[in-house]
Structures are given as C-alpha cells and as structure tokens.
Design a protein around this motif. Structure first.
Motif, PDB file in Angstrom:
ATOM      1  N   MET A   1     119.362 -18.698  -7.911  1.00 19.43           N
ATOM      2  CA  MET A   1     118.027 -18.199  -7.737  1.00 19.43           C
ATOM      3  C   MET A   1     117.736 -17.157  -8.803  1.00 19.43           C
ATOM      4  O   MET A   1     117.711 -15.973  -8.514  1.00 19.43           O
ATOM      5  CB  MET A   1     117.883 -17.597  -6.342  1.00 19.43           C
ATOM      6  CG  MET A   1     116.477 -17.173  -6.063  1.00 19.43           C
ATOM      7  SD  MET A   1     116.325 -15.801  -4.924  1.00 19.43           S
ATOM      8  CE  MET A   1     116.635 -14.422  -5.973  1.00 19.43           C
ATOM      9  N   PRO A   2     117.586 -17.543 -10.031  1.00 17.32           N
ATOM     10  CA  PRO A   2     117.312 -16.549 -11.064  1.00 17.32           C
ATOM     11  C   PRO A   2     115.909 -15.953 -10.927  1.00 17.32           C
ATOM     12  O   PRO A   2     114.939 -16.673 -10.771  1.00 17.32           O
ATOM     13  CB  PRO A   2     117.453 -17.330 -12.363  1.00 17.32           C
ATOM     14  CG  PRO A   2     117.293 -18.750 -11.992  1.00 17.32           C
ATOM     15  CD  PRO A   2     117.675 -18.880 -10.554  1.00 17.32           C
ATOM     16  N   SER A   3     115.846 -14.639 -10.905  1.00 17.34           N
ATOM     17  CA  SER A   3     114.573 -13.932 -10.868  1.00 17.34           C
ATOM     18  C   SER A   3     114.777 -12.586 -11.540  1.00 17.34           C
ATOM     19  O   SER A   3     115.813 -11.943 -11.349  1.00 17.34           O
ATOM     20  CB  SER A   3     114.083 -13.727  -9.434  1.00 17.34           C
ATOM     21  OG  SER A   3     112.928 -12.910  -9.414  1.00 17.34           O
ATOM     22  N   SER A   4     113.800 -12.151 -12.297  1.00 17.34           N
ATOM     23  CA  SER A   4     113.919 -10.852 -12.951  1.00 17.34           C
ATOM     24  C   SER A   4     113.540  -9.710 -12.011  1.00 17.34           C
ATOM     25  O   SER A   4     113.741  -8.551 -12.339  1.00 17.34           O
ATOM     26  CB  SER A   4     113.048 -10.812 -14.206  1.00 17.34           C
ATOM     27  OG  SER A   4     111.693 -11.036 -13.860  1.00 17.34           O
ATOM     28  N   VAL A   5     113.017 -10.045 -10.840  1.00 14.06           N
ATOM     29  CA  VAL A   5     112.541  -9.022  -9.907  1.00 14.06           C
ATOM     30  C   VAL A   5     113.294  -9.049  -8.578  1.00 14.06           C
ATOM     31  O   VAL A   5     113.596  -8.012  -8.008  1.00 14.06           O
ATOM     32  CB  VAL A   5     111.034  -9.218  -9.618  1.00 14.06           C
ATOM     33  CG1 VAL A   5     110.476  -8.072  -8.806  1.00 14.06           C
ATOM     34  CG2 VAL A   5     110.249  -9.393 -10.885  1.00 14.06           C
ATOM     35  N   ILE A   6     113.599 -10.240  -8.079  1.00 13.63           N
ATOM     36  CA  ILE A   6     114.188 -10.404  -6.751  1.00 13.63           C
ATOM     37  C   ILE A   6     115.659 -10.780  -6.878  1.00 13.63           C
ATOM     38  O   ILE A   6     116.008 -11.767  -7.522  1.00 13.63           O
ATOM     39  CB  ILE A   6     113.412 -11.474  -5.957  1.00 13.63           C
ATOM     40  CG1 ILE A   6     111.980 -10.985  -5.734  1.00 13.63           C
ATOM     41  CG2 ILE A   6     114.106 -11.775  -4.638  1.00 13.63           C
ATOM     42  CD1 ILE A   6     111.049 -12.015  -5.157  1.00 13.63           C
ATOM     43  N   ARG A   7     116.515  -9.969  -6.276  1.00 14.05           N
ATOM     44  CA  ARG A   7     117.956 -10.231  -6.316  1.00 14.05           C
ATOM     45  C   ARG A   7     118.354 -11.268  -5.276  1.00 14.05           C
ATOM     46  O   ARG A   7     119.110 -12.190  -5.552  1.00 14.05           O
ATOM     47  CB  ARG A   7     118.736  -8.948  -6.079  1.00 14.05           C
ATOM     48  CG  ARG A   7     120.252  -9.163  -6.107  1.00 14.05           C
ATOM     49  CD  ARG A   7     121.022  -7.894  -5.832  1.00 14.05           C
ATOM     50  NE  ARG A   7     120.738  -6.897  -6.860  1.00 14.05           N
ATOM     51  CZ  ARG A   7     120.909  -5.600  -6.691  1.00 14.05           C
ATOM     52  NH1 ARG A   7     121.356  -5.126  -5.551  1.00 14.05           N
ATOM     53  NH2 ARG A   7     120.626  -4.754  -7.664  1.00 14.05           N
ATOM     54  N   SER A   8     117.838 -11.107  -4.046  1.00 16.59           N
ATOM     55  CA  SER A   8     118.187 -12.045  -2.974  1.00 16.59           C
ATOM     56  C   SER A   8     117.131 -11.961  -1.874  1.00 16.59           C
ATOM     57  O   SER A   8     116.308 -11.047  -1.852  1.00 16.59           O
ATOM     58  CB  SER A   8     119.575 -11.729  -2.405  1.00 16.59           C
ATOM     59  OG  SER A   8     119.594 -10.447  -1.821  1.00 16.59           O
ATOM     60  N   TYR A   9     117.205 -12.925  -0.967  1.00 12.50           N
ATOM     61  CA  TYR A   9     116.273 -12.939   0.158  1.00 12.50           C
ATOM     62  C   TYR A   9     116.905 -13.694   1.315  1.00 12.50           C
ATOM     63  O   TYR A   9     117.831 -14.490   1.133  1.00 12.50           O
ATOM     64  CB  TYR A   9     114.934 -13.581  -0.234  1.00 12.50           C
ATOM     65  CG  TYR A   9     115.052 -15.004  -0.701  1.00 12.50           C
ATOM     66  CD1 TYR A   9     115.012 -16.055   0.208  1.00 12.50           C
ATOM     67  CD2 TYR A   9     115.206 -15.311  -2.041  1.00 12.50           C
ATOM     68  CE1 TYR A   9     115.137 -17.369  -0.230  1.00 12.50           C
ATOM     69  CE2 TYR A   9     115.328 -16.602  -2.485  1.00 12.50           C
ATOM     70  CZ  TYR A   9     115.281 -17.633  -1.554  1.00 12.50           C
ATOM     71  OH  TYR A   9     115.416 -18.930  -1.985  1.00 12.50           O
ATOM     72  N   SER A  10     116.395 -13.437   2.506  1.00 12.65           N
ATOM     73  CA  SER A  10     116.806 -14.179   3.693  1.00 12.65           C
ATOM     74  C   SER A  10     115.612 -14.249   4.636  1.00 12.65           C
ATOM     75  O   SER A  10     114.684 -13.436   4.546  1.00 12.65           O
ATOM     76  CB  SER A  10     118.005 -13.522   4.379  1.00 12.65           C
ATOM     77  OG  SER A  10     117.670 -12.222   4.826  1.00 12.65           O
ATOM     78  N   ALA A  40     107.531 -22.330   0.951  1.00 13.93           N
ATOM     79  CA  ALA A  40     106.871 -22.359  -0.354  1.00 13.93           C
ATOM     80  C   ALA A  40     107.490 -21.310  -1.288  1.00 13.93           C
ATOM     81  O   ALA A  40     107.679 -21.568  -2.481  1.00 13.93           O
ATOM     82  CB  ALA A  40     105.370 -22.116  -0.196  1.00 13.93           C
ATOM     83  N   PHE A  41     107.824 -20.143  -0.751  1.00 17.18           N
ATOM     84  CA  PHE A  41     108.489 -19.103  -1.540  1.00 17.18           C
ATOM     85  C   PHE A  41     109.834 -19.606  -2.041  1.00 17.18           C
ATOM     86  O   PHE A  41     110.168 -19.473  -3.223  1.00 17.18           O
ATOM     87  CB  PHE A  41     108.672 -17.846  -0.681  1.00 17.18           C
ATOM     88  CG  PHE A  41     109.516 -16.780  -1.304  1.00 17.18           C
ATOM     89  CD1 PHE A  41     109.065 -16.043  -2.386  1.00 17.18           C
ATOM     90  CD2 PHE A  41     110.772 -16.487  -0.793  1.00 17.18           C
ATOM     91  CE1 PHE A  41     109.848 -15.046  -2.953  1.00 17.18           C
ATOM     92  CE2 PHE A  41     111.560 -15.486  -1.348  1.00 17.18           C
ATOM     93  CZ  PHE A  41     111.090 -14.766  -2.433  1.00 17.18           C
ATOM     94  N   ARG A  42     110.604 -20.197  -1.145  1.00 16.58           N
ATOM     95  CA  ARG A  42     111.925 -20.705  -1.509  1.00 16.58           C
ATOM     96  C   ARG A  42     111.831 -21.776  -2.590  1.00 16.58           C
ATOM     97  O   ARG A  42     112.671 -21.849  -3.481  1.00 16.58           O
ATOM     98  CB  ARG A  42     112.616 -21.262  -0.265  1.00 16.58           C
ATOM     99  CG  ARG A  42     114.038 -21.721  -0.501  1.00 16.58           C
ATOM    100  CD  ARG A  42     114.716 -22.132   0.767  1.00 16.58           C
ATOM    101  NE  ARG A  42     113.890 -23.102   1.488  1.00 16.58           N
ATOM    102  CZ  ARG A  42     114.120 -23.501   2.722  1.00 16.58           C
ATOM    103  NH1 ARG A  42     115.126 -23.009   3.388  1.00 16.58           N
ATOM    104  NH2 ARG A  42     113.355 -24.389   3.287  1.00 16.58           N
ATOM    105  N   ALA A  43     110.785 -22.597  -2.546  1.00 12.48           N
ATOM    106  CA  ALA A  43     110.615 -23.688  -3.505  1.00 12.48           C
ATOM    107  C   ALA A  43     109.943 -23.250  -4.806  1.00 12.48           C
ATOM    108  O   ALA A  43     109.948 -24.004  -5.789  1.00 12.48           O
ATOM    109  CB  ALA A  43     109.800 -24.812  -2.863  1.00 12.48           C
TER     110      ALA A  43
END
Length: 66
Positions: A1-10, A40-43
């Motif tokens: 899950m590469p993102s420059s802002v978000i490290r992780s989510y659940s 939709a966020f996950r995708a």
C-alpha cells in the motif's frame, strides 16, 4: 500500500470505524464510515487523494494518543 501520506489503515465493519495512521505517526479514528466508502478507499489508486476528497472533513474523528 504505497502512499506518501498514509502509513497504514484498518476498518471495523462492526463499529463502522476507519483507523488511519499517517506517515507522521499520528493515528485517527473516523466514525460512521460506511463499508462501501471503505471499500472504495481500499481500492483507490491514490489513498491520499481519496482520503482528502471523501473522508477528511466528511466524518467525525478523534486522534488516538501516540
């Protein structure tokens, strides 16, 4: 899950809560997020862009202590 802002989510479907950890280390819980918005966020190709347009300022949130 590469993102420059978000490290992780659940996501908790039972509570409809989305927890996001940002690269800064800050963690926030967003309340009453529907399953379809989380899906939709996950995708989303860009998690940061989706977050900014569809989640931030759209759902109540609180910061978890670090």
């Amino acid at each position: 899950m590469p993102s420059s802002v978000i490290r992780s989510y659940s996501y908790s479907a039972k509570k409809s809560e989305l927890t996001i950890t940002f690269v800064s280390g800050r963690r926030y819980v967003y309340a009453d997020v529907p399953q379809d918005v989380f899906d939709a966020f996950r995708a989303a190709t860009s998690k940061g862009s989706f977050f900014n347009s569809e989640i931030r300022d759209c759902y109540s949130c609180f910061q978890l202590s670090s």
